[in-house]
Design a protein around this motif. Structure first.
Motif, short mmCIF file in Angstrom:
data_model
loop_
_atom_site.label_atom_id
_atom_site.label_comp_id
_atom_site.label_asym_id
_atom_site.label_seq_id
_atom_site.Cartn_x
_atom_site.Cartn_y
_atom_site.Cartn_z
N MET A 1 42.18 36.39 41.75
CA MET A 1 41.59 37.05 42.91
C MET A 1 40.20 36.42 43.13
SD MET A 1 44.08 39.16 43.47
CE MET A 1 43.51 40.49 44.48
N GLY A 2 39.17 37.14 43.46
CA GLY A 2 37.83 36.58 43.54
C GLY A 2 37.37 36.35 44.95
N CYS A 3 36.32 35.55 45.12
CA CYS A 3 35.70 35.31 46.43
C CYS A 3 36.26 34.02 47.01
CB CYS A 3 34.19 35.22 46.27
SG CYS A 3 33.32 34.90 47.80
N ALA A 4 36.59 34.04 48.30
CA ALA A 4 37.33 32.94 48.90
C ALA A 4 36.56 31.63 48.89
CB ALA A 4 37.72 33.29 50.33
N LEU A 5 37.17 30.61 48.36
CA LEU A 5 36.72 29.23 48.46
C LEU A 5 37.93 28.47 48.99
CD1 LEU A 5 35.17 28.97 44.90
CD2 LEU A 5 33.86 29.07 47.00
N THR A 6 37.74 27.64 49.96
CA THR A 6 38.91 27.12 50.65
C THR A 6 39.20 25.65 50.42
OG1 THR A 6 37.55 26.75 52.63
CG2 THR A 6 38.73 28.84 52.48
N SER A 7 38.25 24.87 49.91
CA SER A 7 38.51 23.45 49.78
C SER A 7 38.82 23.07 48.35
CB SER A 7 37.31 22.64 50.28
OG SER A 7 36.27 22.68 49.34
N TYR A 250 39.48 40.71 37.88
CA TYR A 250 39.34 40.96 39.32
C TYR A 250 40.09 42.22 39.76
CZ TYR A 250 37.64 36.20 39.08
OH TYR A 250 36.92 35.07 38.73
N THR A 251 40.51 43.02 38.81
CA THR A 251 41.30 44.21 39.12
C THR A 251 40.55 45.19 40.02
OG1 THR A 251 42.52 44.00 37.05
CG2 THR A 251 42.53 46.17 38.07
N ARG A 258 39.08 50.40 40.88
CA ARG A 258 37.71 50.00 40.54
C ARG A 258 37.32 50.35 39.12
NH1 ARG A 258 33.78 47.76 43.21
NH2 ARG A 258 34.99 47.88 45.13
N ARG A 259 37.89 51.43 38.58
CA ARG A 259 37.49 51.88 37.24
C ARG A 259 38.53 51.55 36.17
NH1 ARG A 259 36.44 58.02 38.29
NH2 ARG A 259 36.31 58.02 36.01
N ALA A 260 39.54 50.75 36.52
CA ALA A 260 40.62 50.46 35.56
C ALA A 260 40.20 49.45 34.50
CB ALA A 260 41.85 49.95 36.31
N VAL A 261 39.59 48.35 34.93
CA VAL A 261 39.20 47.27 34.02
C VAL A 261 37.80 46.80 34.43
CG1 VAL A 261 39.74 44.96 33.14
CG2 VAL A 261 41.59 46.52 33.75
N ALA A 262 36.88 46.74 33.49
CA ALA A 262 35.52 46.29 33.80
C ALA A 262 35.42 44.78 33.64
CB ALA A 262 34.52 46.98 32.89
N PRO A 263 34.90 44.07 34.66
CA PRO A 263 34.69 42.63 34.52
C PRO A 263 33.37 42.34 33.80
CG PRO A 263 34.11 43.33 36.74
CD PRO A 263 34.57 44.57 36.01
N LEU A 361 35.84 38.17 32.44
CA LEU A 361 36.98 38.60 31.64
C LEU A 361 37.16 40.11 31.83
CD1 LEU A 361 35.64 40.07 28.86
CD2 LEU A 361 35.03 37.68 28.45
N GLY A 362 38.29 40.64 31.40
CA GLY A 362 38.60 42.04 31.65
C GLY A 362 38.50 42.88 30.39
N VAL A 363 37.84 44.04 30.51
CA VAL A 363 37.66 44.94 29.38
C VAL A 363 38.15 46.34 29.76
CG1 VAL A 363 36.04 45.93 27.72
CG2 VAL A 363 35.63 43.63 28.64
N ALA A 364 39.13 46.84 29.04
CA ALA A 364 39.57 48.22 29.23
C ALA A 364 38.58 49.16 28.56
CB ALA A 364 40.97 48.42 28.64
N ARG A 365 38.59 50.42 28.96
CA ARG A 365 37.58 51.37 28.46
C ARG A 365 37.65 51.52 26.94
NH1 ARG A 365 34.43 53.64 26.28
NH2 ARG A 365 33.10 55.43 26.87
#
Length: 468
Positions: A1-7, A250-251, A258-263, A361-365
Motif C-alpha cells: 500500500m503506501g503513498c502513490a509513486l508512479t514512475s 500499511y494496514t 487504523r488500530r489493528a496494526v501499528a506501523p 513494519l507492522g506491530v500487533a498490540r
C-alpha cells in the motif's frame, strides 16, 4: 500500500535493493474495473505473493487476484535487512500460554519456522529466482559482561526447550571473533537457522512467478476497504469468496483498520562494496547475518557484492499510524546507525556510505504475529511480524493455502493460527505507548552500561514486547 509513486525511476530509488538492475519496477496495469475472483489478496508483498504462489500451485483452476497500491515489493518486503530467519516475534514461553497445545504447540511452530528458512531457498532455486540466498546463520555478539550473561541465559533457555548445539550454541571470544571481529567481542550466540538474501530480487521474482502461474496482479490499485466477499478499490470492486488482508505496516490505511496494526519504522544504511582486505578484518566469510545483545535492535549482513547493509530501530512511531515517504529518512537516526556500525568495526571509519533508507513494519498490540481465515465471512489475514517477516510470510502463505482449501494440516494447527490480537489504543495513547516502548529500550541499554547488570527496565518491558 503506501503513498502513490508512479514512475519506475521513483521506485528504483527506494533502497539499495530496489536499484537491482535485473528487476523492473515499471508498474503493472491497475484494475480495469469490477471483476470476479475466487480469492482476492490485498497487498503485493511477501505475504500476498506467497499466498498466491502456494494456492496457484495447489489448484491451478483458482481465479486469484492480487491488488497492490504501489508496486509489488514497494513496502517492507522490498526494503528490509535481508534476513530470512527462524525468528518469531513472540517467545516460546508466550506461545505456550496462548496455544491450546501448550509447550508442544510452541515447539511445533519453532520447527516450522526452521523448515521455512530452507523452504524459501528451495522455492527460489526451483523457480529460478536469483536472490543471492546464502544460509550462513546468525551471530549475535556479546560486547560487555552483561551482554555475555544475556547470551549464556539465552542458550540455557534454549536447552530448557530441548534445543541443542545444532540449533543454538555459545561461542567463546576467540571463536566469535573468528567469524565476526566486532570491536570488544567477548563471545556470541550462533544459530544456523538464517539465510541472507536480496529481498527485492526475491519479491519481484516471486511476482513474476505467480503471474506465470496464472495469477492476476494489479498494481497502482489502492484498496479502500475490505468487506466480506469484496475488496473495494478506487478502480472497481473485486468480488471473491475469500479476501485476504496482507497489508502489514500499511494496514491502517484500510477503512476500519487504523488500530489493528501499528506501523513502526526501521532504518537502514549500506556501504560501498568493500575490498577484500577490509572483509579479512571483519569476517562474515559465510555471509552470516549479525546483531548484538543490546536491547534496541540492530541487524546486518554482507551482501553478495560485498557491501555491508546495517539497520536498526530508533525511529519514532508517527501519530495516527501515518506512513509517508518522508518517514523513510531520518538523518539523526541514520547518523546514529552509521556511528554504531563504525563503533562495531573501526576499519569502516573511512568507508563511504552510499545508501540510506527505511520503511514501516507492522506491530500487533500484543507483539504476536498471526494468520487466519474466518469461514463465516471469508476474510483472511496474516501479519504483525514485528520485522521478522521474510521467512514468516512464507509460513503464512502456506498456512493460508491450507485454510482457503479447507484442509486440516500440521500448519493449520500451529498456535499462531486464528490468534486475535486486541486493538491498539486510540490516540494519543497509541503514540505515547509505542514511543515509550522504543525509548525504554534505549534507556535499558544505557542502564546496563552504567550499572553493569541486566536491565530492570528491559525485564519490566519484556511481557509487553512478546518476551517471557
Amino acid at each position: 500500500m503506501g503513498c502513490a509513486l508512479t514512475s519506475q525511476g521513483h521506485y528504483a530509488r527506494l533502497s539499495l535493493w530496489h536499484e537491482a538492475p535485473d528487476r523492473s519496477w515499471t508498474p503493472r496495469a491497475p484494475l480495469p474495473g469490477d471483476r470476479e475472483a475466487d480469492v482476492a489478496i490485498v497487498g503485493g508483498g511477501f505475504t500476498g505473493l506467497w499466498t498466491a504462489y502456494y494456492l496457484a500451485r495447489a489448484d491451478p483452476s483458482l481465479r486469484i487476484v492480487v491488488l497492490e497500491a504501489e508496486v509489488a515489493g514497494f513496502g517492507a518486503s522490498g526494503r528490509n535487512g535481508g534476513w530470512c530467519s527462524a525468528l518469531f516475534p513472540a517467545s516460546a514461553d508466550r506461545l505456550a500460554t496462548v496455544s491450546a497445545a501448550g509447550r508442544d504447540g510452541a515447539i511445533a511452530l519453532h520447527e516450522a519456522m526452521r523448515d521455512t528458512v530452507d523452504e524459501v531457498g528451495r522455492v527460489a532455486a526451483a523457480e529460478s529466482i536469483a536472490c543471492d540466498y546464502a544460509k550462513g546463520g546468525t551471530l549475535v555478539v556479546a560486547r560487555s559482561a552483561t551482554q555475555l550473561q544475556t547470551a549464556r541465559a539465552e542458550v540455557e533457555h534454549a536447552r530448557s526447550w530441548g534445543r541443542g548445539e545444532d540449533q543454538l550454541r555459545l561461542l567463546d571470544g576467540p571463536a566469535a571473533r573468528q567469524r565476526l571481529a566486532a570491536e570488544g567481542t567477548l563471545g556470541a550466540t550462533f544459530t544456523p537457522d538464517c539465510a541472507a538474501l536480496h529481498p527485492a530480487r526475491l519479491v519481484r521474482g516471486l511476482a513474476e512467478t505467480v503471474e506465470r502461474l496464472g495469477v492476476s496482479i494489479h498494481e497502482q490499485t489502492r484498496v479502500q476497504a475490505i468487506e466480506p466477499g469484496r475488496a473495494v478499490t478506487e478502480h472497481g470492486v473485486v468480488r471473491a469468496d475469500v479476501v485476504v488482508r496482507a497489508t502489514e505496516g500499511y494496514t491502517a490505511s484500510l477503512a476500519g483498520q487504523r488500530r489493528a496494526v501499528a506501523p513502526v519504522y526501521s532504518l537502514v544504511v549500506a556501504t560501498e562494496p568493500l575490498p577484500a582486505e577490509t572483509w579479512e578484518q571483519i569476517g562474515l566469510r559465510e555471509r552470516e547475518t549479525f546483531s548484538d545483545h543490546r536491547h534496541l535492535i540492530i541487524y546486518g549482513q554482507r551482501t553478495a557484492d560485498d557491501r555491508l547493509v546495517f539497520g536498526g530501530r530508533g525511529a519514532p512511531y508517527h501519530y495516527g499510524s501515518r506512513t509517508r515517504p518522508g518517514f523513510d529518512h531520518d538523518e539523526t537516526v541514520h547518523a546514529a546507525i552509521r556511528q554504531t556500525l563504525v563503533e562495531l568495526f573501526p576499519v569502516l571509519h573511512d568507508a563511504r556510505f552510499t545508501h540510506a533508507w527505511g520503511g514501516a513494519l507492522g506491530v500487533a498490540r500484543d507483539w504476536m504475529a498471526s494468520v487466519g481465515l474466518d469461514r463465516s465471512t471469508g476474510l483472511g489475514w496474516a501479519g504483525g511480524y514485528v520485522g521478522d517477516g521474510v521467512a514468516t510470510t512464507n509460513l503464512a502463505g502456506r498456512t493460508l493455502r491450507d485454510l482457503v482449501l479447507g484442509e486440516d494440516t500440521e500448519l493449520t494447527r500451529l498456535p499462531w493460527v486464528g490468534h486475535r490480537s486486541r486493538r491498539w489504543e486510540p490516540e494519543p495513547l497509541r503514540w505515547l505507548g509505542a514511543n515509550a516502548g522504543l525509548r525504554a529500550m534505549t534507556l535499558a541499554d544505557t542502564e546496563e552500561r552504567v550499572t553493569g547488570r541486566p536491565s530492570l527496565i528491559a525485564r519490566a518491558m519484556a511481557p509487553l514486547l512478546g518476551g517471557h
